[in-house]
Design an enzyme around this catalytic site. Structure first.
Site, PDB file in Angstrom:
ATOM      1  N   LYS A   1       0.852  -1.180   0.000  1.00 18.37           N
ATOM      2  CA  LYS A   1       0.000   0.000   0.000  1.00 18.37           C
ATOM      3  C   LYS A   1       0.895   1.239   0.000  1.00 18.37           C
ATOM      4  O   LYS A   1       1.811   1.353   0.810  1.00 18.37           O
ATOM      5  CB  LYS A   1      -0.902  -0.018   1.234  1.00 18.37           C
ATOM      6  CG  LYS A   1      -2.170   0.784   1.106  1.00 18.37           C
ATOM      7  CD  LYS A   1      -3.146   0.428   2.212  1.00 18.37           C
ATOM      8  CE  LYS A   1      -4.454   1.168   2.035  1.00 18.37           C
ATOM      9  NZ  LYS A   1      -5.460   0.769   3.043  1.00 18.37           N
TER      10      LYS A   1
ATOM     11  N   GLU B   1     -19.410  -6.739   8.890  1.00 21.29           N
ATOM     12  CA  GLU B   1     -20.443  -6.026   9.636  1.00 21.29           C
ATOM     13  C   GLU B   1     -21.473  -6.957  10.253  1.00 21.29           C
ATOM     14  O   GLU B   1     -21.932  -6.734  11.382  1.00 21.29           O
ATOM     15  CB  GLU B   1     -21.137  -5.014   8.715  1.00 21.29           C
ATOM     16  CG  GLU B   1     -20.246  -3.898   8.218  1.00 21.29           C
ATOM     17  CD  GLU B   1     -19.495  -4.221   6.944  1.00 21.29           C
ATOM     18  OE1 GLU B   1     -18.795  -3.341   6.410  1.00 21.29           O
ATOM     19  OE2 GLU B   1     -19.590  -5.388   6.476  1.00 21.29           O
TER      20      GLU B   1
ATOM     21  N   ARG C   1     -25.578  -3.391   5.926  1.00 15.05           N
ATOM     22  CA  ARG C   1     -25.104  -4.721   5.575  1.00 15.05           C
ATOM     23  C   ARG C   1     -25.408  -5.750   6.664  1.00 15.05           C
ATOM     24  O   ARG C   1     -25.276  -6.943   6.441  1.00 15.05           O
ATOM     25  CB  ARG C   1     -23.600  -4.685   5.303  1.00 15.05           C
ATOM     26  CG  ARG C   1     -23.154  -3.556   4.391  1.00 15.05           C
ATOM     27  CD  ARG C   1     -21.724  -3.693   3.961  1.00 15.05           C
ATOM     28  NE  ARG C   1     -21.633  -4.469   2.736  1.00 15.05           N
ATOM     29  CZ  ARG C   1     -20.510  -4.998   2.252  1.00 15.05           C
ATOM     30  NH1 ARG C   1     -19.383  -4.854   2.913  1.00 15.05           N
ATOM     31  NH2 ARG C   1     -20.514  -5.688   1.132  1.00 15.05           N
TER      32      ARG C   1
END
Length: 628
Positions: A282, A368, A396
């Protein structure tokens, strides 16, 4: 002027380039993305990490005929640059400009909208099987990464993709973009060699031929299968994906085009489910982002690439910061408190809590559904869980909210960050539906504080209830209210009259109280800070209806089924016929852009609220007098 990038208008131009020129193109794409984000803001680290992978995918596959589904969508800036949108990248995440996530209506190369995570394998599987049914020869590629493999939906899709459908295998390639370097295995020459070997025809033919021979002798076949599995498992972590029915290849260096392209070319020609594990870094190529990938995940505004992100200038605390401080203070006061986040520690303001109370902090990953049921389990054992979750992400876990928390009436607090318009992230992240989808659930309460101090009080009020309670608050800062240091709470279910007026009463839910007050000054109207969406202060609503000719409800949420609808239901139940004007988010998705501009366009700033009231009730004598 760029040596390579200026000549690329579509991936077809890319595919005509010499292989030897691709590293140079990748460098120019990375520089372009960095310079763009430094001017517009937006996601940075994840996009810098996918440059070579993007170049390789568009070079090897015949896009858009072959479908690429990106997951999560915030790693797609290089993809946008290479698919005809380079000239518009300066409008990134701005009103009327390029979206920060894939959009089907933006480009034929954006095959699926992916603002949330872990949906790519399901969508790509659907595309792959649709191609089979239609007799079309095309590949479907799911690029999943940045933590998306932690969600259960990704594994549900893997489980389904690895088996035949209607007697045929889907030609699907799943590319795992593994950019979490702390858990990734070493990447080097051996792994590159193994990846190319395992993706090639010789390895596949030898393996299938051996299977055919050994199946005649089941004990030998099982021994060979186990030997292959364990031998492969010594150098690659692919056993689990093989068990799902995929041919696993990798891990390989996701920044090495000499490794990526031959491997992808081999996998392109293979039938059935394929899985490629690439390891990327990243922020790759930008030292500041490489050194601090969390900080450089996204830029909130402009910055100088040579200097990095500017230091915070202080200013008013955000609602997220108010929550973070409250969480620490309440945890200090009550050892039963536990904090839960689905992979949003920084975004939800839980860094300090994690530091001070590590044993009471739980990051469950991008999961979630699990986060909510996990909280329910903790609550069953007498703990007091606080789930810090964005409004858009609670959608979700709706079944878990209903079935696992509300049905059992468990005392879970939901700290709903990003309630309302979110600005540059656009409709995938807008928290405009929580009022409607929470208030209809039995046992659930919903509070909407109007400023920073009320947010702290609302959280305390919610925490001390023995039932599920959600507190919604917006992104960013509020009006700058002075924040009390104690843990005081509200009187349950009671609103507060903030301004006494005549003829019109404005019932404000949440932070739109402040533009409502400004509008009321021009109109001579009453203003009520309702505080509670549920339980609503019905006595106060009916009192306002008796004392005024009309009511106006104001909320930063959808009008359909929202707080205004609750007011109408209250009046209808009492047989009251007072006219009501409902102001909120209309029945359409709100695009990305500056939040203040969006609220103005929606008529939810002070001028818009005033104009809507005058348009509806402007002929009334009291308003005519105010006009004068």
């Amino acid at each position: 002027m760029s040596k390579y990038l200026d000549s690329i208008q579509t991936p077809a131009d890319l595919r005509r380039m010499s292989r030897s020129d691709l590293p140079g193109l990748a460098r120019e794409v990375r520089e372009f993305v960095l310079n763009t984000v430094s001017q517009t803001g937006g996601h940075l680290g994840s996009n810098l990490g996918t440059v070579e992978l993007t170049v390789a995918l568009h070079y090897v596959f015949n896009t858009p005929h072959d479908r690429i589904v990106w997951d999560v969508g915030h790693q797609t800036y290089p993809h946008k640059v290479l698919t005809g949108r380079r000239e518009r990248m300066h409008t990134l995440r701005q009103l009327g400009g390029i979206a920060g996530f894939p959009r089907r209506d933006e480009s034929e190369y954006d095959t699926f909208a992916t603002g949330h995570s872990s949906t790519s394998i399901s969508a790509a599987l659907g595309m792959a099987l649709a191609a089979k049914q239609k007799g079309e020869d095309r590949k479907a590629i799911a690029v999943i990464g940045d933590g998306s493999m932690t969600a259960g939906m990704a594994f549900e899709a893997l489980n389904n993709a690895g088996v035949p459908h209607a007697g045929v295998n889907a030609d699907i390639l799943v590319v795992l973009n593994d950019n979490d370097m702390s858990i990734s295995p070493p990447v080097g020459a051996l792994n590159k060699h193994l990846a190319r070997l395992m993706s090639g025809n010789f390895y596949a033919a030898a393996r299938e031929g051996a299977k055919a021979v050994l199946k005649a002798a089941p004990p030998l076949f099982e021994l060979a299968r186990r030997f292959e599995e364990h031998a492969k498992g010594m150098v690659v972590p692919g056993t689990i994906f093989e068990e799902f029915g995929f041919n696993y290849v990798g891990p390989i260096d996701g920044h090495d085009l000499d490794a990526l392209i031959p491997t992808l070319e081999n996998l392109r020609n293979k039938k059935g489910p394929q899985f490629l594990h690439v390891v990327t870094k990243k922020g790759y190529g930008y030292k500041m982002a490489e050194a601090d990938p969390v900080k450089y995940h996204a830029a909130s505004g402009r910055f100088n690439p040579a200097e990095g992100f500017p230091k915070s200038s202080g200013g008013k605390p955000t609602f997220t910061q108010v929550f973070g401080q409250w969480l620490c203070d309440m945890a200090e006061a009550d050892e039963r408190l536990v904090g839960i986040t689905p992979a949003m520690r920084e975004g939800s303001g839980m860094v300090e809590f994690h530091k001070r109370f590590p044993r009471r902090y739980h990051d469950v990953g991008i999961a979630e559904q699990h986060a909510v049921t996990f909280a329910a389990g903790l609550a069953c054992e007498g703990l007091k869980p606080v789930v810090a979750i964005y409004s858009t992400f609670l959608q979700r876990a709706y079944d878990q909210l209903v079935h696992d928390v509300a049905l059992q009436n468990l005392p879970v607090v939901f700290a709903l960050d990003r309630g309302g318009i979110v600005g540059a992230d656009g409709p995938t992240h807008a928290g405009v539906y929580d009022i409607a989808f929470i208030r209809c659930i039995p046992n659930c309460a919903l509070l909407a504080p109007s400023d920073e101090n009320e947010c702290r009080q609302a959280l305390t009020t919610a925490y001390r209830r023995d039932q599920p309670v959600a507190v919604r608050y917006p992104r960013g800062s509020g009006c700058g209210a002075e924040i009390e240091t104690g843990l005081s709470e509200w009187e349950w279910g009671k609103g507060v009259v903030r301004r006494e007026g005549q003829r019109i009463a404005i019932l404000a839910f949440g932070t739109l109280l402040h533009p409502a007050l400004a509008a009321a000054e021009k109109l001579g109207a009453t203003v009520v800070d309702m505080r509670f969406v549920k339980p609503m202060d019905e006595a106060l609503v009916l009192e306002m209806a008796r004392r005024h000719e009309a009511l106006v409800t104001v909320e930063e949420g959808c009008v359909m089924g929202g707080a205004g609808s609750a007011v109408l239901e209250c009046l209808a139940a009492a047989g009251a016929t007072t006219p009501v004007l409902q102001l909120g988010i209309p029945d359409r998705f709100v695009e990305h852009g500056d939040p203040a501009k969006l609220l103005s366009m929606l008529g939810l700033d002070a001028a818009g609220i005033e104009a809507s009231i005058r348009k509806r009730f402007g002929s009334r004598p009291a308003l005519a007098a105010v006009n004068g």
